[in-house]
Design a protein around this motif. Structure first.
Motif, PDB file in Angstrom:
ATOM      1  N   GLU A   4       0.829  -1.205   0.000  1.00 30.58           N
ATOM      2  CA  GLU A   4       0.000   0.000   0.000  1.00 30.58           C
ATOM      3  C   GLU A   4       0.867   1.261   0.000  1.00 30.58           C
ATOM      4  OE1 GLU A   4      -3.169   2.289   2.887  1.00 30.58           O
ATOM      5  OE2 GLU A   4      -2.943   0.130   3.106  1.00 30.58           O
ATOM      6  N   LEU A   5       1.926   1.256   0.813  1.00 29.76           N
ATOM      7  CA  LEU A   5       2.818   2.420   0.860  1.00 29.76           C
ATOM      8  C   LEU A   5       3.588   2.579  -0.447  1.00 29.76           C
ATOM      9  CD1 LEU A   5       4.210   2.245   4.509  1.00 29.76           C
ATOM     10  CD2 LEU A   5       2.348   3.665   3.607  1.00 29.76           C
ATOM     11  N   ARG A  80       8.849   6.757  -1.186  1.00 26.01           N
ATOM     12  CA  ARG A  80       8.789   5.447  -0.536  1.00 26.01           C
ATOM     13  C   ARG A  80       9.656   5.428   0.720  1.00 26.01           C
ATOM     14  NH1 ARG A  80       9.776   1.453  -4.676  1.00 26.01           N
ATOM     15  NH2 ARG A  80      11.963   1.783  -4.260  1.00 26.01           N
ATOM     16  N   ARG A  81      10.835   6.021   0.640  1.00 24.52           N
ATOM     17  CA  ARG A  81      11.702   6.102   1.823  1.00 24.52           C
ATOM     18  C   ARG A  81      11.055   6.932   2.927  1.00 24.52           C
ATOM     19  NH1 ARG A  81      17.011   7.452  -1.442  1.00 24.52           N
ATOM     20  NH2 ARG A  81      17.535   5.372  -2.133  1.00 24.52           N
ATOM     21  N   ALA A  82      10.459   8.062   2.538  1.00 24.82           N
ATOM     22  CA  ALA A  82       9.809   8.934   3.531  1.00 24.82           C
ATOM     23  C   ALA A  82       8.677   8.191   4.224  1.00 24.82           C
ATOM     24  CB  ALA A  82       9.296  10.205   2.865  1.00 24.82           C
ATOM     25  N   LEU A  83       7.921   7.412   3.467  1.00 21.98           N
ATOM     26  CA  LEU A  83       6.808   6.661   4.052  1.00 21.98           C
ATOM     27  C   LEU A  83       7.306   5.490   4.898  1.00 21.98           C
ATOM     28  CD1 LEU A  83       4.367   6.680   1.015  1.00 21.98           C
ATOM     29  CD2 LEU A  83       4.162   8.012   3.126  1.00 21.98           C
ATOM     30  N   ARG A  84       8.371   4.859   4.459  1.00 21.89           N
ATOM     31  CA  ARG A  84       8.942   3.750   5.229  1.00 21.89           C
ATOM     32  C   ARG A  84       9.494   4.240   6.575  1.00 21.89           C
ATOM     33  NH1 ARG A  84      13.834   1.994   2.460  1.00 21.89           N
ATOM     34  NH2 ARG A  84      14.678   3.697   3.677  1.00 21.89           N
ATOM     35  N   ASP A  85      10.156   5.390   6.536  1.00 21.82           N
ATOM     36  CA  ASP A  85      10.748   5.945   7.755  1.00 21.82           C
ATOM     37  C   ASP A  85       9.706   6.526   8.700  1.00 21.82           C
ATOM     38  OD1 ASP A  85      13.157   5.201   6.673  1.00 21.82           O
ATOM     39  OD2 ASP A  85      13.732   7.241   6.068  1.00 21.82           O
ATOM     40  N   GLY A  88       3.309   7.122   9.528  1.00 21.78           N
ATOM     41  CA  GLY A  88       2.239   8.076   9.819  1.00 21.78           C
ATOM     42  C   GLY A  88       2.129   9.169   8.777  1.00 21.78           C
ATOM     43  N   ALA A  89       3.164   9.315   7.946  1.00 22.37           N
ATOM     44  CA  ALA A  89       3.149  10.338   6.902  1.00 22.37           C
ATOM     45  C   ALA A  89       2.209   9.974   5.758  1.00 22.37           C
ATOM     46  CB  ALA A  89       4.555  10.556   6.368  1.00 22.37           C
ATOM     47  N   ALA A  90       1.753   8.731   5.719  1.00 26.77           N
ATOM     48  CA  ALA A  90       0.876   8.301   4.624  1.00 26.77           C
ATOM     49  C   ALA A  90      -0.397   9.140   4.564  1.00 26.77           C
ATOM     50  CB  ALA A  90       0.537   6.820   4.764  1.00 26.77           C
ATOM     51  N   GLU A  91      -1.012   9.377   5.721  1.00 20.96           N
ATOM     52  CA  GLU A  91      -2.238  10.188   5.730  1.00 20.96           C
ATOM     53  C   GLU A  91      -1.961  11.610   5.278  1.00 20.96           C
ATOM     54  OE1 GLU A  91      -5.524   9.580   5.957  1.00 20.96           O
ATOM     55  OE2 GLU A  91      -4.787   7.523   5.850  1.00 20.96           O
TER      56      GLU A  91
END
Length: 147
Positions: A4-5, A80-85, A88-91
């Motif tokens: 999903e991310l 993808r790196r920002a979301l993996r790290d 909570g940034a997904a929203e």
């Protein structure tokens, strides 16, 4: 959740790179830079975004599809790196995408092209189009003397 991310990063990169060639870029660039900075210098990320925009514009001018795809791939990896790290940034990313690149309505889209037909005889309307959906109806066949 990883898939999903990854999908969110891909759609985010596509939307952001698409915005790079629009009038909305100035507003989008600042918002993107703040989202991506996360502990980094926002001005550095902003400069990277602007450099990517210049690369994209040059690639499009030169018909370099691989170069344009590289810009998208670069930002897909960054997102993808920002979301993996920070999952909570997904929203936050979803909200940013909704604001900056809202989904287009499924309504009718019209593009106008000017085409010219030379020679030949045409006894009815001539329609030149890539795709036609709804709203175009042809009149019943009319043979000689049926008018």
């Amino acid at each position: 959740m990883e898939a999903e991310l990854t999908a969110l990063a891909a759609s985010g990169a596509t939307a952001f790179v698409g915005l790079m060639v629009t009038e909305a870029w100035t507003q989008a660039r600042g918002r993107m830079a703040r989202f991506l900075a996360r502990g980094e210098d926002v001005d550095v990320v902003d400069a990277e975004l602007e450099e990517s925009r210049e690369e994209l514009l040059a690639a499009r001018r030169n018909g370099d599809e691989d170069g344009a795809a590289d810009v998208t791939a670069e930002w897909r990896v960054r997102l993808r790196r920002a979301l993996r790290d920070n999952p909570g940034a997904a929203e936050e990313l979803r909200g940013l995408l909704d604001e900056l690149a809202p989904a287009h309505s499924a309504g009718t889209t019209v593009s106008v092209n000017h085409n010219t037909i030379h020679d030949g005889t045409y006894n009815g309307p001539v329609i030149m189009a890539h795709s036609i959906h709804d709203g175009v109806h042809t009149p019943p066949e009319q043979g000689p003397g049926t008018r």
